[in-house]
Scaffold this motif. Structure first.
Motif, PDB file in Angstrom:
ATOM      1  N   GLU A  82      23.302  -1.043 -18.893  1.00 45.61           N
ATOM      2  CA  GLU A  82      22.072  -0.167 -18.744  1.00 45.61           C
ATOM      3  C   GLU A  82      21.300  -0.798 -19.853  1.00 45.61           C
ATOM      4  OE1 GLU A  82      22.037   3.774 -17.909  1.00 45.61           O
ATOM      5  OE2 GLU A  82      22.849   3.505 -15.960  1.00 45.61           O
ATOM      6  N   ARG A  85      20.644  -4.361 -19.093  1.00 42.01           N
ATOM      7  CA  ARG A  85      19.739  -4.459 -17.954  1.00 42.01           C
ATOM      8  C   ARG A  85      18.158  -4.515 -18.353  1.00 42.01           C
ATOM      9  NH1 ARG A  85      23.515  -1.907 -13.520  1.00 42.01           N
ATOM     10  NH2 ARG A  85      24.687  -3.549 -12.771  1.00 42.01           N
ATOM     11  N   PHE A  92      14.476 -11.818  -7.274  1.00 37.66           N
ATOM     12  CA  PHE A  92      15.178 -12.091  -6.398  1.00 37.66           C
ATOM     13  C   PHE A  92      14.594 -13.028  -5.113  1.00 37.66           C
ATOM     14  CE2 PHE A  92      16.422  -7.997  -8.113  1.00 37.66           C
ATOM     15  CZ  PHE A  92      17.937  -8.056  -8.053  1.00 37.66           C
ATOM     16  N   ASN A  96      12.944  -7.738  -2.952  1.00 41.16           N
ATOM     17  CA  ASN A  96      13.400  -6.563  -3.044  1.00 41.16           C
ATOM     18  C   ASN A  96      12.345  -5.598  -4.068  1.00 41.16           C
ATOM     19  OD1 ASN A  96      15.758  -7.600  -2.060  1.00 41.16           O
ATOM     20  ND2 ASN A  96      16.673  -7.778  -3.910  1.00 41.16           N
ATOM     21  N   PHE A  98      10.108  -2.185  -3.723  1.00 38.33           N
ATOM     22  CA  PHE A  98      10.573  -0.972  -3.217  1.00 38.33           C
ATOM     23  C   PHE A  98       9.415  -0.607  -2.083  1.00 38.33           C
ATOM     24  CE2 PHE A  98      12.017  -0.304  -7.666  1.00 38.33           C
ATOM     25  CZ  PHE A  98      13.203  -0.445  -7.190  1.00 38.33           C
ATOM     26  N   HIS A 100       8.798   1.582  -0.061  1.00 36.47           N
ATOM     27  CA  HIS A 100       7.934   3.172  -0.150  1.00 36.47           C
ATOM     28  C   HIS A 100       6.919   3.450  -1.106  1.00 36.47           C
ATOM     29  CE1 HIS A 100      11.315   3.522  -2.855  1.00 36.47           C
ATOM     30  NE2 HIS A 100      10.816   4.806  -3.174  1.00 36.47           N
ATOM     31  N   VAL A 114      12.693   4.596 -17.361  1.00 38.27           N
ATOM     32  CA  VAL A 114      13.794   3.998 -18.134  1.00 38.27           C
ATOM     33  C   VAL A 114      13.283   3.956 -19.705  1.00 38.27           C
ATOM     34  CG1 VAL A 114      15.092   2.199 -18.450  1.00 38.27           C
ATOM     35  CG2 VAL A 114      14.724   2.704 -16.448  1.00 38.27           C
TER      36      VAL A 114
ATOM     37  N   ARG B 246      21.190  -3.767   0.504  1.00 40.29           N
ATOM     38  CA  ARG B 246      21.716  -3.870  -0.800  1.00 40.29           C
ATOM     39  C   ARG B 246      20.598  -4.200  -1.849  1.00 40.29           C
ATOM     40  NH1 ARG B 246      26.959  -7.352  -1.726  1.00 40.29           N
ATOM     41  NH2 ARG B 246      25.897  -8.350  -3.269  1.00 40.29           N
ATOM     42  N   GLY B 247      19.749  -5.063  -1.469  1.00 38.06           N
ATOM     43  CA  GLY B 247      18.995  -5.398  -2.367  1.00 38.06           C
ATOM     44  C   GLY B 247      18.160  -4.470  -3.095  1.00 38.06           C
ATOM     45  N   GLN B 248      17.799  -3.377  -2.309  1.00 40.89           N
ATOM     46  CA  GLN B 248      17.008  -2.347  -3.043  1.00 40.89           C
ATOM     47  C   GLN B 248      17.896  -1.408  -4.170  1.00 40.89           C
ATOM     48  OE1 GLN B 248      14.192  -0.803  -2.090  1.00 40.89           O
ATOM     49  NE2 GLN B 248      13.928  -2.865  -1.426  1.00 40.89           N
ATOM     50  N   GLU B 250      20.190  -3.274  -5.744  1.00 37.56           N
ATOM     51  CA  GLU B 250      20.303  -4.398  -6.944  1.00 37.56           C
ATOM     52  C   GLU B 250      18.940  -4.416  -7.775  1.00 37.56           C
ATOM     53  OE1 GLU B 250      21.427  -7.895  -4.963  1.00 37.56           O
ATOM     54  OE2 GLU B 250      23.463  -7.460  -4.735  1.00 37.56           O
ATOM     55  N   ALA B 251      17.696  -4.159  -7.089  1.00 42.53           N
ATOM     56  CA  ALA B 251      16.586  -4.282  -7.797  1.00 42.53           C
ATOM     57  C   ALA B 251      16.347  -3.030  -8.586  1.00 42.53           C
ATOM     58  CB  ALA B 251      15.374  -4.222  -6.774  1.00 42.53           C
ATOM     59  N   ALA B 252      16.861  -2.026  -8.262  1.00 44.91           N
ATOM     60  CA  ALA B 252      16.822  -0.666  -9.045  1.00 44.91           C
ATOM     61  C   ALA B 252      17.882  -0.974 -10.353  1.00 44.91           C
ATOM     62  CB  ALA B 252      17.349   0.387  -8.380  1.00 44.91           C
ATOM     63  N   ASP B 253      19.056  -1.595 -10.203  1.00 44.32           N
ATOM     64  CA  ASP B 253      20.033  -1.708 -11.073  1.00 44.32           C
ATOM     65  C   ASP B 253      19.404  -2.762 -12.043  1.00 44.32           C
ATOM     66  OD1 ASP B 253      22.029  -0.238 -10.290  1.00 44.32           O
ATOM     67  OD2 ASP B 253      22.727  -1.629  -8.856  1.00 44.32           O
ATOM     68  N   ALA B 254      18.795  -3.890 -11.574  1.00 38.89           N
ATOM     69  CA  ALA B 254      18.375  -4.869 -12.524  1.00 38.89           C
ATOM     70  C   ALA B 254      17.236  -4.173 -13.233  1.00 38.89           C
ATOM     71  CB  ALA B 254      17.710  -6.108 -11.634  1.00 38.89           C
ATOM     72  N   LEU B 255      16.468  -3.125 -12.902  1.00 41.90           N
ATOM     73  CA  LEU B 255      15.518  -2.679 -13.539  1.00 41.90           C
ATOM     74  C   LEU B 255      16.087  -1.887 -14.770  1.00 41.90           C
ATOM     75  CD1 LEU B 255      12.664  -2.010 -11.000  1.00 41.90           C
ATOM     76  CD2 LEU B 255      12.401  -3.666 -13.203  1.00 41.90           C
ATOM     77  N   GLY B 256      17.390  -1.427 -14.891  1.00 45.92           N
ATOM     78  CA  GLY B 256      17.795  -0.535 -15.765  1.00 45.92           C
ATOM     79  C   GLY B 256      17.972   0.584 -15.427  1.00 45.92           C
ATOM     80  N   LEU B 257      17.507   1.194 -14.093  1.00 47.91           N
ATOM     81  CA  LEU B 257      17.449   2.704 -13.677  1.00 47.91           C
ATOM     82  C   LEU B 257      18.928   2.866 -13.583  1.00 47.91           C
ATOM     83  CD1 LEU B 257      14.701   2.175 -10.534  1.00 47.91           C
ATOM     84  CD2 LEU B 257      14.663   3.476 -13.060  1.00 47.91           C
ATOM     85  N   GLY B 258      19.399   4.296 -14.126  1.00 41.36           N
ATOM     86  CA  GLY B 258      20.682   4.863 -14.266  1.00 41.36           C
ATOM     87  C   GLY B 258      20.823   5.381 -12.667  1.00 41.36           C
ATOM     88  N   GLN B 261      18.122   8.335 -11.382  1.00 39.76           N
ATOM     89  CA  GLN B 261      16.908   7.509 -11.141  1.00 39.76           C
ATOM     90  C   GLN B 261      16.853   7.084  -9.732  1.00 39.76           C
ATOM     91  OE1 GLN B 261      14.307   9.029 -12.489  1.00 39.76           O
ATOM     92  NE2 GLN B 261      14.787   9.596 -14.505  1.00 39.76           N
ATOM     93  N   ARG B 265      14.674   8.198  -6.992  1.00 36.89           N
ATOM     94  CA  ARG B 265      13.194   7.395  -6.892  1.00 36.89           C
ATOM     95  C   ARG B 265      13.172   6.254  -5.798  1.00 36.89           C
ATOM     96  NH1 ARG B 265      10.255  11.217  -9.528  1.00 36.89           N
ATOM     97  NH2 ARG B 265      11.547  12.104 -10.991  1.00 36.89           N
ATOM     98  N   VAL B 266      14.442   5.545  -5.698  1.00 34.58           N
ATOM     99  CA  VAL B 266      14.386   4.401  -4.783  1.00 34.58           C
ATOM    100  C   VAL B 266      15.060   4.748  -3.501  1.00 34.58           C
ATOM    101  CG1 VAL B 266      15.145   2.072  -4.502  1.00 34.58           C
ATOM    102  CG2 VAL B 266      14.244   3.016  -6.855  1.00 34.58           C
TER     103      VAL B 266
END
Lengths: 251, 352
Positions: A82, A85, A92, A96, A98, A100, A114, B246-248, B250-258, B261, B265-266
């Motif tokens: 983390e 990241r 991408f 990708n 969000f 919503h 974060v 899956r992209g959702q 991955e996008a959350a992961d790539a932003l560093g969200l745990g 979160q 949130r996503v």
């Protein structure tokens, strides 16, 4: 500061291997990218380009070898992952965003959750980056209301809002209609000029020549050739590189 | 007036008789409506008795026996709750309707909704129970009728929702032990008839409690109900989770969200919005399933009707009685359906 932090590569891959079953998708990949380096990775489909950059922020794990980001090694340690990241932004092929959340909420989510920024601070930062990618007027809209090119620029702004040290681009223009490719590439060129460390997988060779200070050619999971753009395009050493360039530049 | 007539004729021709098939259908349906609707109106309105003394008097007129509803109205709604204290369940009904309306009209921002319902349910329990502020104590066995149905439904559905989220996430967890536990629970709860589950829980729950602590049957039923619904709802939510690309993640992961979160949130907001129709389906089914608790001796609104129909004077008024109860159920189920439709529109705005 003659040595130390400044000399250390921003990103370093040492003899990285990855297999899907018996098939090696990354095979002895080594690569060092200096701080402020601008690398374009190209190669035929299935060469392992995407897999390689996805290993850098651990969207994929590697099975052998070492990967360092700003001196931190990528291991299975979640906290470490983390932390890395947070410093590595990614864009991408399929945007990708969000769906919503509004554009502004897309941009402020990670800085608030974060980076622990205040909402006010995060929104100011978001507007700054939306202006940078030239769509501040779309802040209140939802992603689906934007064109593909606009969505990809939002995605770039979203990654930049985390103030990353490195930006990874995974075929950022491959899903775009031709008339929208330029607006995204222009934003990326500006970013490159600002001194950001960037690694970009793309087939846009004109863009590569303009932006990159190093080109990496991959095929079948291996790094075949690494060269600065003028040498890469005019005097490729490897036969496979020549073949690939012949095919892609003739289009 | 003739303008209006011309327009009506034109509308009729354009909409009802525009093709031979439509013309035929219009005639057939008009005939069927007249054939079946008119006797119904005749029964329910024209020949209905509002003041008859008993079902035989109604039968003499040949119409609906609404006099039964009038006679037994308070019992049908409140059951055996002490007559002089029935203003308390009446207020409870007002609280429920107010909460429903507040949620429905979106007067309350989403994050106030849960506290409002929790506070509302607390007030409801206090009013029903009494023993404070000069209100005589009323034991839960006398909490009957519509208030009981609503308490069971609101408490059960409300408690099942967070539980369902945890079960759904657990079933998709990367930790094998957690996954197995959640899967076993869901399959067990879904594989047992609700009635068997209810009896099982009534007996089993006390075994898990410290000795000396006794929970009223009503609350045990409420817990059993929530646990049961959660299993169904968990599968609905899991369906939504699986639909998120899956992209959702991955996008959350790539932003560093745990994990927390990313999930809160996503992923969950999208999964829940996607599955609103299926969730409402579960909720409506569950709302009607509250009627099954009469089997363990709790008097919900349907059981009140059954009891009232034991009155020798109104034995034959069961159609009217069940129609009345049916209308009550329908009103609540339909309002849930309306609410979900509004919510879908609200969440869908500008999305696609």
């Amino acid at each position: 500061m003659g040595s130390g932090v400044q000399d250390r590569p921003m990103i370093e891959l040492r003899h990285v291997y990855k297999w899907f079953g018996a098939q090696a998708v990354l095979s002895d990949v080594s690569l060092a990218v200096a701080r402020g380096g601008r690398v374009v990775v190209c190669g035929p489909s299935g060469a392992g380009k995407s897999t390689m950059i996805r290993c850098i922020n651990r969207l994929e794990d590697h099975q052998q070898g070492e990967i360092f980001v700003d001196g931190m090694e990528l291991t299975a340690d979640v906290k470490q992952i983390e932390a890395i990241r947070r410093e590595v932004g990614m864009v991408f092929q399929q945007f990708n965003l969000f769906p919503h959340l509004t554009v502004l909420e897309n941009l402020t989510l990670a800085p608030i959750r974060v980076r622990r920024m205040s909402r006010r601070e995060a929104e100011d930062l978001a507007m700054l980056h939306l202006e940078r990618v030239r769509i501040p007027e779309q802040a209140g809209k939802y992603p689906a209301q934007l064109s593909g090119g606009q969505q990809q620029r939002v995605a770039i702004a979203r990654a930049l809002c985390m103030k990353p040290q490195v930006m990874l681009f995974d075929e950022p223009t491959s899903a775009l209609d031709p008339e929208m490719i330029k607006e995204v590439l222009d934003v990326m060129l500006e970013l490159a000029q600002s001194g950001m460390t960037m690694i970009c997988v793309t087939h846009e060779m004109g863009f590569a020549r303009e932006m990159a200070d190093m080109l990496v050619f991959m095929d079948r999971g291996e790094v075949i050739e690494t060269a600065p753009p003028d040498l890469f395009f005019t005097a490729p050493r490897n036969e496979r590189t020549r073949l690939f360039l012949g095919q892609i530049l003739r289009r | 007036m003739s303008v209006g007539l011309t327009r009506a004729l034109r509308w009729t021709r354009a909409n009802l008789f525009n093709t031979p098939l439509n013309g035929t259908l219009t005639v057939v349906i008009a005939f069927l409506l007249l054939r079946f609707l008119s006797p119904m109106i005749d029964w329910a309105v024209l020949r209905a008795s509002l003041s008859a003394r008993d079902d035989r008097a109604c039968a003499a007129v040949g119409g609906a026996c609404w006099a039964f509803i009038r006679d037994w109205f308070r019992f049908l709604i409140f059951g055996r709750y002490p007559y002089a204290q029935q203003w308390r369940p009446a207020i409870v009904l007002v609280i429920f309707v107010a909460l429903l309306l507040a949620s429905f009209s979106r007067r309350l921002p989403a994050r106030r909704l849960a506290p409002a319902w929790l506070g509302g349910l607390g007030a409801v329990a206090l009013l029903m129970r009494g023993g404070v502020l000069g209100m005589p104590y009323v034991e839960t066995g006398l909490w009957n009728g519509l208030p009981l149905t609503l308490i069971l439904a609101a408490g059960g559905l409300g408690a099942s929702f967070p539980l369902a989220l945890l079960l759904a996430l657990g079933r998709r967890s990367s930790l094998p032990a957690l996954r197995v536990i959640c899967t076993c629970y869901i399959e067990a709860a879904r594989g047992i008839p609700f009635i068997a589950w209810l009896f099982l829980m009534l007996v089993l729950l006390p075994l898990f409690l410290p000795p000396g602590l006794v929970i009223a049957k009503l609350w045990r039923a409420e817990i059993a109900f929530a646990l049961f619904i959660a299993a169904y709802l968990a599968e609905v939510v899991r369906g939504g989770l699986q639909a998120i690309p899956r992209g959702q993640y991955e996008a959350a992961d790539a932003l560093g969200l745990g994990y927390a979160q990313k999930t809160l949130r996503v992923i969950l907001p999208q999964a829940l919005a996607l599955t609103i129709p299926a969730q409402v389906n579960t909720f409506i089914g569950a709302f009607k399933d509250t009627a099954l608790i009469s089997i363990i001796g709790l008097f919900d609104v349907l059981q009140d009707t059954n009891t009232a129909l034991n009155d020798p004077a109104w034995r034959m008024a069961y159609v009217e009685g069940y129609l009345f109860t049916g209308v009550i159920y329908f009103a609540f189920c339909y309002s849930m359906s309306l609410y979900s439709r509004g919510l879908e529109r609200h969440l869908g705005q500008g999305r696609r």
